[in-house]
Motif scaffolding. Structure first.
Motif, short mmCIF file in Angstrom:
data_model
loop_
_atom_site.label_atom_id
_atom_site.label_comp_id
_atom_site.label_asym_id
_atom_site.label_seq_id
_atom_site.Cartn_x
_atom_site.Cartn_y
_atom_site.Cartn_z
N PRO A 95 0.92 -1.22 -0.25
CA PRO A 95 -0.24 0.14 0.00
C PRO A 95 1.43 1.20 -0.25
O PRO A 95 2.05 1.44 0.79
CB PRO A 95 -0.70 -0.03 1.43
N ASP A 96 0.19 2.09 -0.83
CA ASP A 96 1.08 3.72 -0.44
C ASP A 96 0.59 4.38 0.49
O ASP A 96 1.04 5.82 0.57
CB ASP A 96 1.26 3.81 -2.01
N THR A 97 -0.07 3.72 1.45
CA THR A 97 -0.63 4.51 2.61
C THR A 97 -1.22 4.22 3.62
O THR A 97 -0.50 2.56 3.69
CB THR A 97 -1.98 5.59 2.20
N VAL A 98 -1.04 4.57 5.28
CA VAL A 98 -0.60 3.49 6.19
C VAL A 98 -2.00 3.15 5.78
O VAL A 98 -3.36 3.95 5.45
CB VAL A 98 -1.02 4.75 6.78
N SER A 99 -2.00 2.21 5.81
CA SER A 99 -3.01 1.17 6.03
C SER A 99 -3.02 0.48 7.38
O SER A 99 -2.56 -0.24 8.11
CB SER A 99 -3.60 0.16 5.30
N LEU A 100 -4.87 0.35 8.12
CA LEU A 100 -4.71 -0.43 9.65
C LEU A 100 -6.41 -1.11 9.11
O LEU A 100 -7.24 -0.96 8.22
CB LEU A 100 -5.62 1.13 10.07
N ASP A 101 -6.59 -2.38 10.19
CA ASP A 101 -7.34 -2.73 10.36
C ASP A 101 -6.84 -3.06 11.82
O ASP A 101 -5.90 -4.15 12.30
CB ASP A 101 -6.71 -4.14 9.64
N SER A 154 -6.77 -3.45 22.35
CA SER A 154 -6.78 -4.22 21.05
C SER A 154 -5.45 -4.52 20.26
O SER A 154 -4.81 -4.20 20.89
CB SER A 154 -7.77 -2.51 20.26
N THR A 155 -5.85 -4.66 18.92
CA THR A 155 -4.90 -5.77 18.42
C THR A 155 -5.04 -4.97 17.31
O THR A 155 -6.04 -5.37 16.70
CB THR A 155 -4.63 -7.68 18.15
N VAL A 156 -3.78 -5.00 16.60
CA VAL A 156 -4.17 -3.59 15.24
C VAL A 156 -3.29 -4.36 14.43
O VAL A 156 -1.81 -4.22 14.97
CB VAL A 156 -4.10 -2.23 15.86
N LEU A 157 -3.50 -4.41 13.53
CA LEU A 157 -2.74 -4.61 11.70
C LEU A 157 -2.51 -3.30 11.15
O LEU A 157 -3.65 -2.35 10.81
CB LEU A 157 -3.02 -5.53 11.14
N VAL A 158 -1.12 -2.55 10.79
CA VAL A 158 -1.07 -1.70 10.13
C VAL A 158 0.44 -1.53 9.23
O VAL A 158 1.59 -2.83 9.66
CB VAL A 158 -0.55 0.01 10.89
N ALA A 159 -0.05 -1.67 8.16
CA ALA A 159 0.63 -1.32 6.95
C ALA A 159 1.82 -0.07 7.07
O ALA A 159 0.59 0.59 7.01
CB ALA A 159 0.32 -1.58 5.75
N MET A 160 2.43 0.59 6.17
CA MET A 160 3.04 2.13 5.97
C MET A 160 3.98 2.15 5.22
O MET A 160 5.04 1.56 5.02
CB MET A 160 3.81 2.60 7.68
N PRO A 161 4.06 2.71 4.36
CA PRO A 161 5.12 2.96 3.12
C PRO A 161 6.19 3.87 3.63
O PRO A 161 5.86 4.25 4.92
CB PRO A 161 4.65 3.98 2.05
#
Length: 313
Positions: free
Chosen positions: A203-209, A272-279
């Motif tokens: 991903p090219d933006t910060v993406s959260l789940d 909370s448990t969070v998944l994050v991807a960051m460019p």
């Protein structure tokens, strides 16, 4: 000799802080350190060297600079050549700038960066950073001459700087849902996550789940948050950091971590448990602009928020 990227100018801070209070007639302590939110006080003063540089060329493109060589550069100096009519730079903003660098001894152009053919990652502005001290509380559209004395990184240099744009800190690296399939997360019996990267572009933006929503206090900006985390690279799925096996969670102050990690913490509930991807721009920087070994990598974290409290002071 190559020009020194602003992000690497750790020596600028000490030089500017010594100069910041030197306004004549104030009666104030000239050795005082400016307040962290006072960009105008933190900026370097003009001097004989910076005033001696004549700048040409259009704003927003590589500049020319004319000066008698060798130019004697004893201190960091800064002269505003053109005052822009755009918004003023504030603490916490992310600043986009263009740079043309010159050798102060020979007058040779050393390179350009930040324009269309070689964009630079925007830099966050603080009073104690090189970016804040060179640009100060300038306005968008301004053109600035800065002189850098010789250091262990190279000889004296002249910068011509264009203030191209600013993005308020609250609008930088804002987070949203994954646009495509997110990484798969599985949990061992002891709760430790394993992250599997999908065969899709990063991903090219910060993406959260939010994998599991807690029911505790909401993490506020600036809180100190206790976290268990695992981090992997999107490029090859290898784990580069984890504290999950430690007996204690790791404390983080939300506004003292990279932007992508900050977005994954603030606004979430304890438990909370969070998944994050960051460019890279929201992590450890773009390759070639940062010496961090994770520069250029899209990073993926699973983090569990154990507790939060306001940061003292």
């Amino acid at each position: 000799m190559r020009f020194r990227p602003i992000a690497s100018l750790s020596v600028v801070a000490a030089a500017v802080l010594l100069m910041a209070g030197c306004s004549a007639g104030t009666g104030e302590d000239t050795n005082a350190t400016p307040a962290a939110d006072d960009l105008c006080a933190a900026v370097a003063s003009p001097g004989a060297a910076s005033d001696a540089v004549t700048v040409g060329g259009d704003f927003g493109a590589a500049a020319t600079a004319t000066f008698s060589t060798p130019l004697q550069v004893d201190d960091l100096e800064r002269t505003v050549v053109t005052e822009g009519d755009g918004p003023q730079v504030n603490v916490g903003d992310y600043l986009s700038y263009g740079l043309t660098a010159f050798d102060a001894t020979t007058g040779e152009q050393l390179g350009t960066a930040g324009y269309a053919d070689a964009p630079l990652q925007p830099q966050q502005v603080t009073a104690d950073s090189a970016v804040g001290q060179l640009f100060g509380c300038a306005t968008v559209g301004s053109r600035i001459v800065a002189t850098l004395p010789a250091s262990q990184d190279g000889g004296a240099q002249i910068y011509v700087l264009d203030v191209l744009d600013i993005t308020p800190g609250a609008e930088w690296c804002t987070a949203g849902d994954f646009a495509a399939a997110p990484p798969e997360v599985t949990f061992a019996e002891d709760g430790r996550p394993t992250i599997t990267i999908p065969q899709t572009p990063a991903p090219d933006t910060v993406s959260l789940d939010v994998l599991q929503e807690g029911d505790g206090d909401v993490v506020a900006p600036g809180d100190t948050v206790d976290v268990n985390y695992v981090g992997v690279k999107w490029s090859d799925g290898t784990e580069f950091d984890s504290n999950w096996d430690s007996s204690e969670p790791a404390p983080f102050v939300t506004n003292q971590v990279v932007a992508g990690f900050q977005r994954a913490l603030e606004g979430q509930k304890v438990g909370s448990t969070v998944l994050v991807a960051m460019p890279p721009a929201c992590g450890y920087g773009v390759a070639g602009e940062s010496t961090n070994p994770l520069a250029g990598e899209t990073l993926v974290f699973v983090l569990k928020i154990i507790g939060t409290q306001p940061t003292e002071g």
